[in-house]
Design a protein around this motif. Structure first.
Motif, PDB file in Angstrom:
ATOM      1  N   ALA A 114       4.624  13.458  28.101  1.00 53.92           N
ATOM      2  CA  ALA A 114       5.122  14.445  26.961  1.00 53.92           C
ATOM      3  C   ALA A 114       4.013  14.416  25.821  1.00 53.92           C
ATOM      4  N   TYR A 115       3.465  13.470  25.501  1.00 51.33           N
ATOM      5  CA  TYR A 115       2.399  13.449  24.419  1.00 51.33           C
ATOM      6  C   TYR A 115       1.325  14.145  24.983  1.00 51.33           C
ATOM      7  N   GLN A 116       0.828  13.868  25.945  1.00 51.09           N
ATOM      8  CA  GLN A 116      -0.205  14.631  26.769  1.00 51.09           C
ATOM      9  C   GLN A 116       0.007  16.212  26.595  1.00 51.09           C
ATOM     10  N   LEU A 117       1.173  16.575  27.080  1.00 51.73           N
ATOM     11  CA  LEU A 117       1.535  17.971  27.414  1.00 51.73           C
ATOM     12  C   LEU A 117       1.731  18.610  25.818  1.00 51.73           C
ATOM     13  N   GLY A 118       2.379  17.947  25.042  1.00 53.22           N
ATOM     14  CA  GLY A 118       2.550  18.346  23.482  1.00 53.22           C
ATOM     15  C   GLY A 118       1.221  18.558  22.797  1.00 53.22           C
ATOM     16  N   SER A 119       0.263  17.446  23.004  1.00 49.83           N
ATOM     17  CA  SER A 119      -0.957  17.430  22.452  1.00 49.83           C
ATOM     18  C   SER A 119      -1.829  18.572  22.866  1.00 49.83           C
ATOM     19  N   LEU A 120      -1.652  18.910  24.205  1.00 52.81           N
ATOM     20  CA  LEU A 120      -2.487  20.108  24.847  1.00 52.81           C
ATOM     21  C   LEU A 120      -1.951  21.187  24.326  1.00 52.81           C
ATOM     22  N   VAL A 121      -0.652  21.794  24.295  1.00 51.86           N
ATOM     23  CA  VAL A 121       0.079  22.798  23.761  1.00 51.86           C
ATOM     24  C   VAL A 121      -0.462  22.940  22.322  1.00 51.86           C
ATOM     25  N   LEU A 122      -0.446  22.134  21.425  1.00 50.35           N
ATOM     26  CA  LEU A 122      -0.459  21.804  20.108  1.00 50.35           C
ATOM     27  C   LEU A 122      -2.106  22.008  19.587  1.00 50.35           C
ATOM     28  N   ASP A 123      -2.930  21.392  20.533  1.00 51.85           N
ATOM     29  CA  ASP A 123      -4.251  21.309  20.392  1.00 51.85           C
ATOM     30  C   ASP A 123      -4.462  20.293  19.206  1.00 51.85           C
ATOM     31  N   ALA A 124      -3.620  19.220  19.266  1.00 49.84           N
ATOM     32  CA  ALA A 124      -3.531  18.309  18.357  1.00 49.84           C
ATOM     33  C   ALA A 124      -4.913  17.520  18.285  1.00 49.84           C
ATOM     34  N   PRO A 125      -5.155  16.773  16.992  1.00 50.99           N
ATOM     35  CA  PRO A 125      -6.204  15.996  17.011  1.00 50.99           C
ATOM     36  C   PRO A 125      -5.960  14.628  17.757  1.00 50.99           C
ATOM     37  N   PRO A 126      -6.599  13.678  18.113  1.00 54.50           N
ATOM     38  CA  PRO A 126      -6.585  12.548  18.551  1.00 54.50           C
ATOM     39  C   PRO A 126      -5.580  11.718  17.409  1.00 54.50           C
ATOM     40  N   PRO A 127      -4.835  10.742  18.069  1.00 58.29           N
ATOM     41  CA  PRO A 127      -3.829  10.153  17.014  1.00 58.29           C
ATOM     42  C   PRO A 127      -4.869   9.265  16.076  1.00 58.29           C
ATOM     43  N   VAL A 128      -4.142   9.007  14.853  1.00 59.12           N
ATOM     44  CA  VAL A 128      -4.977   8.378  13.944  1.00 59.12           C
ATOM     45  C   VAL A 128      -4.954   6.902  14.513  1.00 59.12           C
TER      46      VAL A 128
END
Length: 194
Positions: A114-128
């Protein structure tokens, strides 16, 4: 051996029918659940036969509800699925079983996915990185939004997919039965007596 008891198989001779009958006898029946003090206010709704029988539409709804609540919330999945089953006229045992898609053994995998999919959709930066002096809350926050979005996508898409798969499987099953019935050679008619 008592006549009321089903015959048991010998040790080492595993039979699914015996396992299912033992499991069924261990589970409470509808009337026992309805007599429970906490469930008495909704007992009249819980005794509806459609909520307990394997009718194709009720099963499809139960699959959808169970998968939705398996991914939507981390706790009280059985209770929420049961409430929705009463409201949507869905099969309660199927919904409760489908909530087990996410369990203590698989939740880590589902959260990672879910994190992988969500970060792909949000184009989120890598975790702190936790080592860079960021607090625990900032570190968890960098994972939280993408993981929650991914679980929401899994809940909605999984519920829709589960519903459609059950409906398709039912149609295929009915079609195969109809085809077999039409293509089964009929017994030759007896010749007329002379």
């Amino acid at each position: 051996m008592n006549a009321d008891q089903p015959p048991t198989s010998a040790p080492g001779n595993w039979r699914p029918a015996g396992l299912f009958s033992r499991l069924r006898s261990a589970l409470p029946c509808r009337e026992t659940l309805a007599a429970h003090p906490w469930l008495k206010p909704v007992a009249h709704r819980l005794l509806d036969r459609q909520l307990w029988h394997a009718q194709h539409e009720a099963v499809a709804r139960g699959v959808a509800i169970g998968i939705f609540w398996a991914f939507a919330v981390p706790v009280a999945q059985f209770a929420l699925a049961t409430l929705n089953c009463v409201w949507w006229r869905a099969n309660i045992p199927v919904a409760a079983g489908m909530t087990l898609v996410t369990n203590p053994f698989t939740i880590g995998f589902w959260l990672w996915l879910a994190y992988q999919l969500g970060s792909l959709v949000l184009d989120a930066p890598p975790p702190v990185p936790l080592a860079d002096g960021a607090g625990l809350l900032a570190w968890l926050g960098s994972f939280g939004a993408p993981a929650m979005l991914g679980m929401g996508i899994f809940a909605l898409c999984g519920a829709l997919t589960g519903y459609l798969v059950v409906k398709l499987a039912w149609r295929v099953r009915v079609g195969v039965k109809r085809w077999r019935r039409q293509n089964t050679p009929r017994a030759a008619a007896a010749p007329p007596a002379c």
